[in-house]
Scaffold this motif. Structure first.
Motif, PDB file in Angstrom:
ATOM      1  N   GLN A 167       0.833  -1.205   0.000  1.00 39.86           N
ATOM      2  CA  GLN A 167       0.000   0.000   0.000  1.00 39.86           C
ATOM      3  C   GLN A 167       0.868   1.255   0.000  1.00 39.86           C
ATOM      4  OE1 GLN A 167      -2.615  -0.362   3.358  1.00 39.86           O
ATOM      5  NE2 GLN A 167      -3.744  -2.105   2.495  1.00 39.86           N
ATOM      6  N   TYR A 168       1.937   1.226   0.815  1.00 40.01           N
ATOM      7  CA  TYR A 168       2.830   2.380   0.839  1.00 40.01           C
ATOM      8  C   TYR A 168       3.472   2.602  -0.528  1.00 40.01           C
ATOM      9  CZ  TYR A 168       7.059   5.059   1.350  1.00 40.01           C
ATOM     10  OH  TYR A 168       8.054   5.983   1.155  1.00 40.01           O
ATOM     11  N   SER A 224       2.389   1.828  -3.426  1.00 40.11           N
ATOM     12  CA  SER A 224       1.415   2.287  -4.422  1.00 40.11           C
ATOM     13  C   SER A 224       1.110   3.772  -4.277  1.00 40.11           C
ATOM     14  CB  SER A 224       0.121   1.473  -4.306  1.00 40.11           C
ATOM     15  OG  SER A 224      -0.553   1.748  -3.084  1.00 40.11           O
ATOM     16  N   ARG A 225       1.292   4.331  -3.067  1.00 44.88           N
ATOM     17  CA  ARG A 225       0.996   5.748  -2.837  1.00 44.88           C
ATOM     18  C   ARG A 225       2.181   6.661  -3.124  1.00 44.88           C
ATOM     19  NH1 ARG A 225      -1.812   3.913   2.099  1.00 44.88           N
ATOM     20  NH2 ARG A 225       0.081   4.429   3.248  1.00 44.88           N
TER      21      ARG A 225
END
Length: 579
Positions: free
Chosen positions: A275-276, A278-279
């Motif tokens: 998730q990190y 992807s951001r």
């Protein structure tokens, strides 16, 4: 009969540690990748073993006349029964099925005129398309023809894993095949196949945590061993989380006579790490554009643009929770509240200010120098709100943050007033070293007798220094005229690293060697020539996350030529500066 000497573990260690090579060609890449299964725990491709050896030898000759490196072709010949017949200019595939097995790896090799040559092998026998090749008494290897390749294994059963049951290696690595461009060695680790063994190893190491914590407490002067224990527990917890989410790790190595390049790429299962990634966005600031050209031991720059810093906030929140457990024995709940419901530790005290600092910092860059007088450094913070960041930095530095107190290692900063340097208001702090701390002597030898730290807003951003008052005048009173990032040697290394990145580290071996030579009992017999640094870059923007290392041979050669070849017993006493 010729004995096969190397087992799989030894062979892969050599491949991964000596994997230096010439530029790759595309000949045979699609074929060998398609033939190899994608679910082996460890797979490797050597693009051209003969070129591999030539490049390694040329690189080491450029390092110094007395330096040599082992060659890979003889190792391959001694590992594969058909080694004398293999075309080592063609790509070779190697795979290990089971990390806990003592079976030899499988080899995919090209053997010209295999059908005719194999019949001349003493004692060779063919059954169901598989050749048994006796090596010595009660030992043999097995080989079968697969398209243009011959697959060789340590048992007939092992050849059952010679063809893909589901995905091929080409499908498993997908678009990451671009990592082969300009590289000669490629290693792929499929974590799902070895995850339990990986986690088991971590659990075994974690059992040594209490002993490690006790040693940390004694060496670091930590009064409360329980605090060190909880910090070690948090470390093993982070490593466990990494192991649980890591999906694959790829290593690509390439080399010619002048440079060596290494890439480590990793991907992750769905979770907090993916998730990190992807951001995150790539850096959009040229490294070292606001730092004056100068000598240095290490220069570092990072930029994670955007209004959020999820990584730093996540890291800080984890540290805060560890601090809360260390001081209260409570375990914060999932929302940051403690088990007793007293509220999130991140919402109280100076730790809240520190978290706000990380939220406002999009990036930073710094250079560190090492001399006989100690360490000095300078740099800047990159922020969309420099005024707000400056206010928060003063609050954090001027107060005793319980989180920072556990990370100081016997040191702290005391406010030393504000002064004007040019247009900047510079806030100075003086480092104080706890004389009772066991590492106080080491700290003083690194930082010097009186180390100052200062921050100030120069109008276009916040700069900082670590050193003496004279350094502060240069950092804050002048504009950048000749940026370090535009220096010829630095620019060459930056251009050789990937353009999409978030962080860069440059290491100048010349200054490091000059500083450390006396500690190693050596003397710098000549001044170290000007030359390029070793460059390392990291990308967190999307998958794969990757680290790239660029090593110009001149970065090493200039140190080798300047340093005494033998240990000088009185080097430190007679020449403490290393000159």
């Amino acid at each position: 009969m010729r004995k096969v000497k190397l087992e799989s573990a030894i062979f892969f260690t050599v491949v991964c540690s000596v994997g230096l090579s010439a530029k790759a060609t595309d000949r045979g890449i699609p074929s060998v990748l398609t033939l190899m299964p994608g679910d082996n725990w460890l797979s490797a491709i050597i693009m051209n073993a003969e070129a591999f050896d030539s490049a390694a030898a040329a690189f080491m000759r450029n390092v110094g006349d007395d330096y040599d490196v082992g060659t890979i072709v003889p190792l391959l010949k001694s590992s594969v029964a058909l080694g004398e017949w293999v075309d080592f200019a063609r790509p070779i595939g190697i795979a290990a099925r089971d990390v806990e097995s003592d079976q030899r790896p499988l080899f995919w090799v090209v053997v010209p005129e295999f059908a005719d040559k194999v019949k001349t092998w003493p004692g060779a026998r063919k059954e169901n398309g598989v050749w048994r090749l006796p090596i010595e008494e009660a030992d043999a290897q097995y080989a079968m023809l697969l398209d243009e390749y011959v697959v060789v294994g340590g048992s007939q059963a092992s050849l059952a894993g010679a063809t893909p049951k589901a995905n091929s290696l080409a499908e498993a690595i997908g678009t990451r095949r671009t990592l082969l461009t300009g590289r000669q060695v490629y290693v792929h680790v499929h974590l799902e196949a070895v995850r339990e063994a990986f986690l088991g190893g971590i659990r075994q190491m974690a059992q040594m945590g209490p002993m490690l914590a006790l040693a940390m407490a004694q060496q670091g002067g930590q009064a409360d061993p329980a605090t060190a224990t909880r910090l070690v527990d948090a470390l093993f917890g982070a490593v466990t989380q990494f192991a649980e989410q890591l999906a694959y790790a790829d290593l690509a190595i390439g080399m010619d006579a002048e440079t060596a390049n290494v890439t480590v790429a990793t991907g992750y299962e769905p979770g907090s790490i993916s998730q990190y990634l992807s951001r995150q966005k790539p850096a959009n600031v040229r490294p070292f554009s606001q730092i004056e050209e100068q000598s240095y031991a290490v220069a570092a720059s990072y930029h994670c643009p955007g209004t959020e810093s999820p990584f730093w906030n996540y890291l800080l929140e984890s540290m805060i929770k560890v601090t809360a457990r260390a001081t209260t024995g409570e375990t914060p709940g999932p929302a940051g509240t403690s088990a007793a419901g007293t509220g999130s530790p991140s919402d109280t005290g100076m730790s809240a200010h520190l978290k706000q600092v990380y939220a406002k910092v999009e990036g930073a860059e710094a250079v560190m120098s090492l001399t006989k007088d100690g360490m000095s450094a300078e740099g800047r913070y990159i922020s969309r709100d420099p005024t707000g960041l400056m206010d928060l930095l003063q609050r954090v530095l001027s107060n005793d943050d319980p989180l920072l107190a556990r990370l100081k290692g016997g040191t702290g900063f005391e406010p030393a007033g504000m002064r004007k340097i040019g247009k900047a208001s510079v806030y100075d702090y003086v480092m104080k070293i706890d004389a009772t701390n066991p590492i106080a002597g080491v700290t003083k030898s690194i930082y010097g007798d009186e180390l100052r730290f200062g921050v100030g807003d120069v109008g276009d951003g916040i700069r900082f220094y670590v050193g003496d008052k004279e350094l502060a005048k240069r950092v804050f009173a002048t504009n950048t005229v000749n940026p370090l990032g535009s220096a010829k040697e630095v620019q060459g290394v930056l251009d050789a690293l990937p353009k999409v990145r978030n962080a860069v580290v440059l290491v100048d071996l010349g200054e490091l060697a000059t500083f450390m030579a006396p500690m190693m009992g050596r003397r710098m017999t000549d001044p170290v020539a000007v030359g390029p640094p070793i460059g390392v870059s990291a990308s967190f923007a999307g998958e794969p996350a990757r680290i790239d290392i660029h090593v110009p041979v001149r970065a090493i050669r200039r140190v080798v030529r300047a340093m005494s070849p033998v240990i000088v017993p009185d080097a430190a006493a007679s020449d403490p500066a290393g000159h």
